[in-house]
Design an enzyme around this catalytic site. Structure first.
Site, PDB file in Angstrom:
ATOM      1  N   ARG A  51      18.876  49.873  51.641  1.00  0.00           N
ATOM      2  CA  ARG A  51      19.367  48.833  52.542  1.00  0.00           C
ATOM      3  C   ARG A  51      18.381  47.703  52.767  1.00  0.00           C
ATOM      4  O   ARG A  51      18.732  46.521  52.675  1.00  0.00           O
ATOM      5  CB  ARG A  51      19.707  49.420  53.924  1.00  0.00           C
ATOM      6  CG  ARG A  51      21.046  50.078  54.011  1.00  0.00           C
ATOM      7  CD  ARG A  51      20.974  51.215  54.991  1.00  0.00           C
ATOM      8  NE  ARG A  51      20.157  52.247  54.406  1.00  0.00           N
ATOM      9  CZ  ARG A  51      20.646  53.187  53.576  1.00  0.00           C
ATOM     10  NH1 ARG A  51      21.916  53.248  53.336  1.00  0.00           N
ATOM     11  NH2 ARG A  51      19.837  54.074  53.022  1.00  0.00           N
ATOM     12  N   THR A  52      17.143  48.055  53.096  1.00  0.00           N
ATOM     13  CA  THR A  52      16.222  47.010  53.544  1.00  0.00           C
ATOM     14  C   THR A  52      15.921  46.043  52.397  1.00  0.00           C
ATOM     15  O   THR A  52      16.032  44.821  52.553  1.00  0.00           O
ATOM     16  CB  THR A  52      14.922  47.653  54.081  1.00  0.00           C
ATOM     17  OG1 THR A  52      15.288  48.674  54.991  1.00  0.00           O
ATOM     18  CG2 THR A  52      14.050  46.630  54.774  1.00  0.00           C
ATOM     19  N   LYS A  80      -2.625  50.821  38.470  1.00  0.00           N
ATOM     20  CA  LYS A  80      -3.929  50.707  37.790  1.00  0.00           C
ATOM     21  C   LYS A  80      -5.075  50.705  38.794  1.00  0.00           C
ATOM     22  O   LYS A  80      -6.227  50.513  38.421  1.00  0.00           O
ATOM     23  CB  LYS A  80      -3.970  49.412  36.983  1.00  0.00           C
ATOM     24  CG  LYS A  80      -2.898  49.307  35.919  1.00  0.00           C
ATOM     25  CD  LYS A  80      -2.987  47.929  35.251  1.00  0.00           C
ATOM     26  CE  LYS A  80      -1.640  47.460  34.767  1.00  0.00           C
ATOM     27  NZ  LYS A  80      -1.629  46.008  34.516  1.00  0.00           N
ATOM     28  N   ARG A 101       7.296  46.868  52.045  1.00  0.00           N
ATOM     29  CA  ARG A 101       7.331  48.243  52.579  1.00  0.00           C
ATOM     30  C   ARG A 101       6.210  49.032  51.933  1.00  0.00           C
ATOM     31  O   ARG A 101       5.984  48.921  50.724  1.00  0.00           O
ATOM     32  CB  ARG A 101       8.677  48.900  52.304  1.00  0.00           C
ATOM     33  CG  ARG A 101       8.681  50.372  52.683  1.00  0.00           C
ATOM     34  CD  ARG A 101      10.048  50.993  52.602  1.00  0.00           C
ATOM     35  NE  ARG A 101      10.913  50.526  53.674  1.00  0.00           N
ATOM     36  CZ  ARG A 101      12.122  51.028  53.913  1.00  0.00           C
ATOM     37  NH1 ARG A 101      12.600  51.995  53.156  1.00  0.00           N
ATOM     38  NH2 ARG A 101      12.856  50.566  54.897  1.00  0.00           N
ATOM     39  N   HIS A 129       9.297  49.350  61.905  1.00  0.00           N
ATOM     40  CA  HIS A 129      10.332  48.846  60.991  1.00  0.00           C
ATOM     41  C   HIS A 129      11.131  47.806  61.787  1.00  0.00           C
ATOM     42  O   HIS A 129      12.275  48.024  62.161  1.00  0.00           O
ATOM     43  CB  HIS A 129      11.213  50.019  60.555  1.00  0.00           C
ATOM     44  CG  HIS A 129      12.186  49.724  59.455  1.00  0.00           C
ATOM     45  ND1 HIS A 129      12.316  48.483  58.855  1.00  0.00           N
ATOM     46  CD2 HIS A 129      13.102  50.521  58.849  1.00  0.00           C
ATOM     47  CE1 HIS A 129      13.259  48.537  57.924  1.00  0.00           C
ATOM     48  NE2 HIS A 129      13.740  49.760  57.909  1.00  0.00           N
TER      49      HIS A 129
HETATM   50  N1   CP Z   1      17.389  51.885  57.221  1.00  0.00           N
HETATM   51  C1   CP Z   1      16.577  51.761  56.147  1.00  0.00           C
HETATM   52  O1   CP Z   1      15.422  51.349  56.269  1.00  0.00           O
HETATM   53  O2   CP Z   1      17.157  52.107  54.966  1.00  0.00           O
HETATM   54  P1   CP Z   1      16.428  52.053  53.555  1.00  0.00           P
HETATM   55  O3   CP Z   1      15.305  53.069  53.602  1.00  0.00           O
HETATM   56  O4   CP Z   1      17.487  52.366  52.552  1.00  0.00           O
HETATM   57  O5   CP Z   1      15.861  50.669  53.390  1.00  0.00           O
END
Ligand code: CP
Length: 305
Positions: A51-52, A80, A101, A129
């Site tokens: 999603r993110t 590396k 991320r 998040h």
């Molecule tokens: N909610 C969320 O962060 O989903 P993903 O890990 O799929 O990005």
């Protein structure tokens, strides 16, 4: 605001502005379709995501910009031995804004010191998040028409759940919020969240292991996944992973206007039979995530529409 590392980087009026912009985009997407023309978003994902990452990329494409990046650390020179900060400094020469991320808490913050382009924390370990929280807030505002005067239940892994901690921080700024924390004893909400966000602000909450007792009182039930990747011990994960499973039968005692939320991905904690329940909002969160990220990109790039 140059970067977004944590929901605490945003004032309440900035959160309200982002929600307002997202609602305007939902009403009139064509008005925004060229606002990021010739701008580039880099998505640097050192940890898996559906999603993110894809909603960030869809957001930039729908604003008329373009995207580049990688979706696993194997796809970059980090395999590396390159440091995260060198990687981000490099990408800062190619992109106008970066969503990142990383499994290590604080990695996006360290990276933000080494580039002049805005960095968005798209999830750093168990820490933060913030864009999921923004998606959650937009969903609550659209479902309930308000962010105040709500009784919110959080259920599942409240210890490691970064989305839970961030949403508590954001919602606690609004009047009349009360919480019910439902978890196994091993996964209770951390003391620093209780002391820092709840006790200091005199916010009412209860802690329980029993979902049935408090379900009828809730305006919102925010389910969470027990996160295998945060456990040191597989046996503990297996013992706790199915502590709560929401089913149509369980929901019989819940209010007609309950909103059932989950940041996704889910494993077992919400039965797929709940998906057709009109109270299920978790795929609305997915949709809203794109619009709030569009609003955030515009804010960080200082693009006024
Ligand atoms: N909610 C969320 O962060 O989903 P993903 O890990 O799929 O990005």
């Amino acid at each position: 605001m140059k970067h977004l590392m944590d929901i605490t980087d945003l004032t309440t009026s900035q959160i309200d502005e982002l929600i307002n912009t997202a609602n305007k985009i939902i009403s009139d997407p064509e008005k925004y379709q060229d606002t990021c023309k010739r701008k580039k978003l880099a998505t640097l994902f050192f940890e898996p995501s559906t999603r993110t990452r894809l909603s960030f990329e869809a957001a930039m494409l729908e604003l008329g910009g373009s995207v580049l990046g990688f979706s696993t650390s194997d796809g970059s020179s980090s395999v590396k031995g390159e440091s995260v900060t060198d990687t981000v400094q490099t990408v800062g020469y190619y992109a106008d804004i970066i969503a990142m991320r990383h499994p290590k808490e604080g990695a996006p913050l360290a990276a933000s010191k080494r580039t002049t382009v805005p960095i968005i924390n798209a999830g750093d370990g168990g820490h933060s998040h913030p864009t999921q929280t923004l998606a959650d807030l937009l969903t609550i505002q659209r479902e309930k028409g308000r962010l105040a005067n709500l009784t919110v239940g959080f259920c599942g892994d409240l210890k490691f759940g970064r989305t839970v901690h961030s949403l508590i921080n954001a919602l606690s700024r609004y009047e009349g919020i009360e919480y019910v924390f439902i978890s196994p004893k091993e996964l209770v909400i951390p003391d620093y969240v209780k002391a820092g966000m709840l006790d200091n602000n005199k916010i009412k909450y209860v802690e329980t292991t029993n979902i049935d007792e408090f379900l009828p009182k809730l305006d919102i039930l925010y389910m969470t996944r027990v996160q295998r990747e945060r456990f040191f011990n597989e046996a503990d994960y297996i013992r706790l992973k199915d502590s709560y499973i929401l089913t149509p039968d369980k929901l019989k005692s819940a209010r007609e206007d309950l909103s059932i939320m989950h940041p996704l991905p889910r494993v077992n904690e919400i039965s797929v039979k709940v998906d057709d329940d009109l109270r299920a909002c978790y795929f609305k969160q997915v949709k809203n995530g794109k619009y709030i990220r569009m609003a955030l990109i515009l804010m960080l790039l200082d693009i006024k529409v």
